[in-house]
Every structure is written in C-alpha cells, then in structure tokens.
Design an enzyme around this catalytic site. Structure first.
Site, short mmCIF file in Angstrom:
data_model
loop_
_atom_site.label_atom_id
_atom_site.label_comp_id
_atom_site.label_asym_id
_atom_site.label_seq_id
_atom_site.Cartn_x
_atom_site.Cartn_y
_atom_site.Cartn_z
N CYS A 175 0.76 -1.24 -0.01
CA CYS A 175 -0.11 0.13 0.01
C CYS A 175 0.92 1.31 0.02
O CYS A 175 0.33 2.32 -0.35
CB CYS A 175 -0.92 -0.10 1.12
SG CYS A 175 -1.77 -1.49 1.30
N HIS A 181 -3.12 7.02 2.93
CA HIS A 181 -3.61 5.87 2.50
C HIS A 181 -4.91 5.53 2.90
O HIS A 181 -5.04 5.55 4.49
CB HIS A 181 -2.68 4.69 2.88
CG HIS A 181 -3.15 3.41 2.54
ND1 HIS A 181 -3.61 3.07 1.15
CD2 HIS A 181 -2.98 2.14 3.27
CE1 HIS A 181 -3.83 1.74 1.43
NE2 HIS A 181 -3.70 1.19 2.48
N ASN A 219 -10.42 0.29 0.23
CA ASN A 219 -8.58 0.26 0.44
C ASN A 219 -8.22 -0.60 -0.98
O ASN A 219 -8.12 -1.68 -1.27
CB ASN A 219 -8.16 -0.60 1.38
CG ASN A 219 -6.90 -0.59 1.50
OD1 ASN A 219 -5.95 -0.27 0.63
ND2 ASN A 219 -6.17 -0.99 2.88
O1 UT7 Z 1 -3.61 -1.35 3.66
C1 UT7 Z 1 -3.57 -1.98 5.07
C2 UT7 Z 1 -4.65 -2.99 5.01
N1 UT7 Z 1 -4.87 -3.34 6.44
C3 UT7 Z 1 -5.52 -2.77 7.38
O2 UT7 Z 1 -5.63 -1.55 7.28
C4 UT7 Z 1 -6.16 -3.10 8.55
C5 UT7 Z 1 -6.17 -2.42 9.60
N2 UT7 Z 1 -7.14 -2.98 10.59
C6 UT7 Z 1 -8.27 -2.58 10.42
O3 UT7 Z 1 -8.90 -1.76 9.80
C7 UT7 Z 1 -9.33 -3.19 11.66
O4 UT7 Z 1 -8.64 -4.15 12.62
C8 UT7 Z 1 -10.48 -3.91 10.97
C9 UT7 Z 1 -11.45 -3.25 10.26
C10 UT7 Z 1 -9.86 -5.18 9.93
C11 UT7 Z 1 -11.21 -4.87 12.02
O5 UT7 Z 1 -11.96 -3.98 13.09
P1 UT7 Z 1 -11.66 -4.24 14.39
O6 UT7 Z 1 -12.27 -3.22 15.25
O7 UT7 Z 1 -10.30 -4.41 14.69
O8 UT7 Z 1 -12.42 -5.47 14.72
P2 UT7 Z 1 -11.89 -6.91 15.38
O9 UT7 Z 1 -10.80 -7.65 14.59
O10 UT7 Z 1 -11.28 -6.62 17.00
O11 UT7 Z 1 -13.21 -7.73 15.67
C12 UT7 Z 1 -14.34 -7.25 16.24
C13 UT7 Z 1 -15.26 -8.20 16.21
C14 UT7 Z 1 -15.02 -9.77 16.18
O12 UT7 Z 1 -16.08 -10.52 16.82
P3 UT7 Z 1 -15.95 -11.05 18.33
O13 UT7 Z 1 -14.67 -11.73 18.44
O14 UT7 Z 1 -15.81 -9.75 19.01
O15 UT7 Z 1 -17.21 -11.51 18.58
C15 UT7 Z 1 -14.89 -10.11 14.80
O16 UT7 Z 1 -15.10 -11.69 14.54
O17 UT7 Z 1 -15.93 -7.82 14.98
C16 UT7 Z 1 -16.21 -9.29 14.23
N3 UT7 Z 1 -15.80 -8.95 12.73
C17 UT7 Z 1 -16.83 -8.67 11.98
N4 UT7 Z 1 -18.21 -8.80 12.27
C18 UT7 Z 1 -19.13 -8.33 11.02
C19 UT7 Z 1 -14.87 -9.08 12.07
N5 UT7 Z 1 -15.04 -8.71 10.74
C20 UT7 Z 1 -16.22 -8.46 10.67
C21 UT7 Z 1 -17.23 -8.17 9.69
N6 UT7 Z 1 -18.63 -7.99 10.08
N7 UT7 Z 1 -16.90 -7.88 8.41
#
Ligand code: UT7
Length: 331
Positions: free
Chosen positions: A111, A258, A288
């Site tokens: 990225c 980004h 993204n």
């Molecule tokens: O170019 C670089 C590319 N990558 C990035 O920039 C990634 C940077 N990270 C992020 O943007 C965030 O970490 C994410 C958007 C990927 C995830 O957001 P988060 O607030 O860190 O969520 P999390 O991984 O802590 O998950 C929270 C909950 C989990 O459920 P439980 O364990 O609390 O029951 C996940 O299983 O949300 C759940 N979850 C979803 N729920 C609905 C994860 N993805 C999804 C989804 N829809 N798509």
C-alpha cells in the site's frame, strides 16, 4: 532542479459492490463495515486488469500534463497484484500506451508502493538520468482476497492511479510564493513484523520438491496489529518529514493518507493535532485499493479543484512489508 507532478489520472472498474452485496457472501452488515472502516462500497474487477487499469490512468495523467506517450522516459508501476510474474506490468503499460522510449519496471511496497515509486522517480530525475516518469499504483486485489473471510474481503477494492512527474530546470513559483514541487520524503520498512499482512505465491520448485505446497494463497491479515502499526508509524513518519523541512503541521494544507480505514485516518489527525477537514477521503466509495489509493485520491482532489496551486500536501501511507512513507510537496 525541481521535481513536479504535472498530471494525474485514475481508472476504476465498472462494477460497484456495496456492503449490502457482501452481506450475501459473509456474515456481516453494512452497519458494522461502515462503523469499523468507513467503507460503503468498492469497485471490483469483472475483467479489468492491473495492466489495463494502469494504462487507463496513465493516459489521463499524460493528457493533463500535455505530453505524448513517446516522450515518457520511465514507467514505474507499484503493484502487489499483477496478472503476470513476467513480463512486469510496467512493460505491459509501455506497450498499451505506446511509450516506446520508456524504461519500465515494477516495484512492490504494497500500500505504500505509490510513495516508493514517487521517491524512486525523484531519485532518477534529480540525478539527471531521466527527465520525466509516469508513476502508477494499480491493483486488482479482488483476486487475492478470500471472499469467505469477512475480516479481509470487506476492506479491499480494485483501481489504479497515476502521476506524471517532471524534472524542471526553472522553478515554478506559485502566487503564494511557494515553489511548486516535491520538497522531501521519508520511507522505511519493518520486515520483522511482515507476516501480520501477507499473501503467498508458489514457493518451491515442483521437479525436486514433492510435498504438497497447497497452502492458503489468499490475503492473511492480523487486522489489529496492522491497525496499531499504522496509527503509530504514519504520524511518526509525517512528523519526521515535516521536521526535515523545519515546518509545522499547520504549514500543511492537505494530508492525503492511504485510505485503509477512516478510524486510522482520524487517529493520525488526532496524533498530529491537525484538523480532520484537511484529510480528504474517498474510502467510503472505493475501499482500500492498496498502492492505488493515494494517486486516485490525489487525482480526484486535483480535478475537483480542492487542491490548488501552491497548496502544501503530505502524502503518507503504510502497508504490507511492513512499509511506510511520507512525501511533502507543493502543488
Ligand atoms: O492497507 C493495509 C490494510 N489493512 C489494514 O489497514 C487493516 C487495519 N485494521 C483494521 O482496519 C481493523 O482491525 C479491521 C477493520 C480489519 C477490523 O476492525 P476491528 O475493530 O479491529 O475488529 P476486530 O478484528 O477486533 O473484531 C471485532 C469483532 C470480532 O467479533 P468478536 O470476537 O468480538 O465476537 C470479529 O469476529 O468483529 C468481528 N468481525 C466482523 N463482524 C462483522 C470481524 N470482521 C467482521 C465483519 N462483519 N466484516
């Protein structure tokens, strides 16, 4: 010697995939995606390729710069999702647009790739090796994404953005007295943490290695680790770049970051104590697009007149590698 961006262009696939479309593929909701990422929709290829999108963006950048393809000295394509390992995408672009005199090669800094391409072009131009370069970020990430993995498939989109960069012997002084051109750059990498965001390729030869190599060939990501890296490293490298210039956050008119997550952008603005209104965003519409995010946003801001001659811009990004970078320039 001044290095200036004199043209920008972008190209996106036709197909729009909304969060509601994704609700049919994985257990997710429009509300969750919008709240956690800021994304409402993204473009997904139904035939467009990294090379075709890149060529489309380049043609528009050349048009804006008023240059013919034959005048291009160097084509640099930043991509982590090429169709072919060989030949590289930049050579395909050279052929597609008819830039028959250009040297051409790809680079992969995920990225942060467009920033690394800009920095590489600047080095070539400042050394006098070339007079101009077409730099491109182009991705079709939809083929690298596991569409059953809700942790990643909701984030990414396809597209390409390009910029034409020229070395100019005479300074272009803007009405506000600032000299138009690239002012400084910072780039770096933290390979030790690289596996928090990865995607595998074939790893070993099939003639002398018989064990199955069938692994997961899709994007694997520890989202929270990437998030922590981004919210710490991006403000740090912007501060480093501004420090090199001896200028303050208030001296910057626009921060084009980004587009990975609205929350990351908000956090960077907070760290820098900068007004969030100075951070244009298009993530809600395109998701993204890895190396394409910054040039597509830059192109949109320039064409809409949001960014004006003499505005000081910081471009900054991070990505798999882990890589990061920041460039300061006056439009
Ligand atoms: O170019 C670089 C590319 N990558 C990035 O920039 C990634 C940077 N990270 C992020 O943007 C965030 O970490 C994410 C958007 C990927 C995830 O957001 P988060 O607030 O860190 O969520 P999390 O991984 O802590 O998950 C929270 C909950 C989990 O459920 P439980 O364990 O609390 O029951 C996940 O299983 O949300 C759940 N979850 C979803 N729920 C609905 C994860 N993805 C999804 C989804 N829809 N798509």
């Amino acid at each position: 010697m001044t290095i200036r961006i004199t043209g920008t262009g972008s190209a996106l696939p036709e197909k729009i995939v909304t969060n509601f479309d994704l609700q049919k593929l994985v257990e997710t909701s429009d509300e969750w995606i919008q709240k956690r990422t800021g994304i409402a929709q993204r473009r997904v290829s139904t035939g467009e390729t990294v090379a075709s999108l890149a060529a489309g963006a380049c043609t528009k950048a050349l048009e804006m710069a008023g240059k013919a393809a034959e005048e291009v000295d160097l084509i640099l394509v930043a991509t982590c999702s090429p169709e072919l390992l060989l030949p590289c995408c930049a050579c395909q672009v050279q052929d597609r647009i008819g830039a028959s005199h250009a040297a051409a090669f790809d680079l992969n800094a995920a990225c942060a790739g467009f920033l690394f391409a800009l920095n590489t072009a600047q080095a070539y131009l400042q050394s006098g090796i070339y007079k101009n370069a077409l730099i491109v970020g182009s991705e079709v990430l939809s083929k690298l994404v596991d569409w059953t993995d809700r942790g990643t498939c909701i984030l990414f989109g396809d597209g390409a953005g390009a910029a034409f960069v020229e070395a100019q012997a005479e300074d272009f002084v803007c009405e506000n007295g600032r000299k138009s051109g690239v002012e400084c750059m910072v780039q770096g990498a933290d390979g030790a943490r690289g596996m928090v965001l990865s995607c595998a390729e074939r790893t070993l030869n099939s003639a002398f290695f018989s064990e199955s190599q069938d692994g997961n060939l899709f994007v694997q990501m520890d989202g929270q680790e990437v998030y922590k890296f981004a919210t710490k490293q991006v403000p740090a490298c912007i501060q480093q770049a501004l420090g090199q210039m001896g200028i303050a956050v208030d001296d910057v008119d626009w921060f084009l970051l980004h587009q990975a997550n609205v929350r990351i952008i908000e956090s960077v603005a907070k760290h820098l104590k900068a007004d969030l209104a100075k951070f244009p965003m298009n993530i809600q519409d395109v998701g993204n697009m890895s190396s394409a995010t910054i040039p597509v946003l830059l192109d949109a801001c320039c064409r809409s007149g949001k960014i004006k001659r003499g505005d000081r811009i910081v471009l900054s990004g991070f990505g798999a590698g882990l890589t990061y970078g920041a460039s300061v320039l006056v439009w």
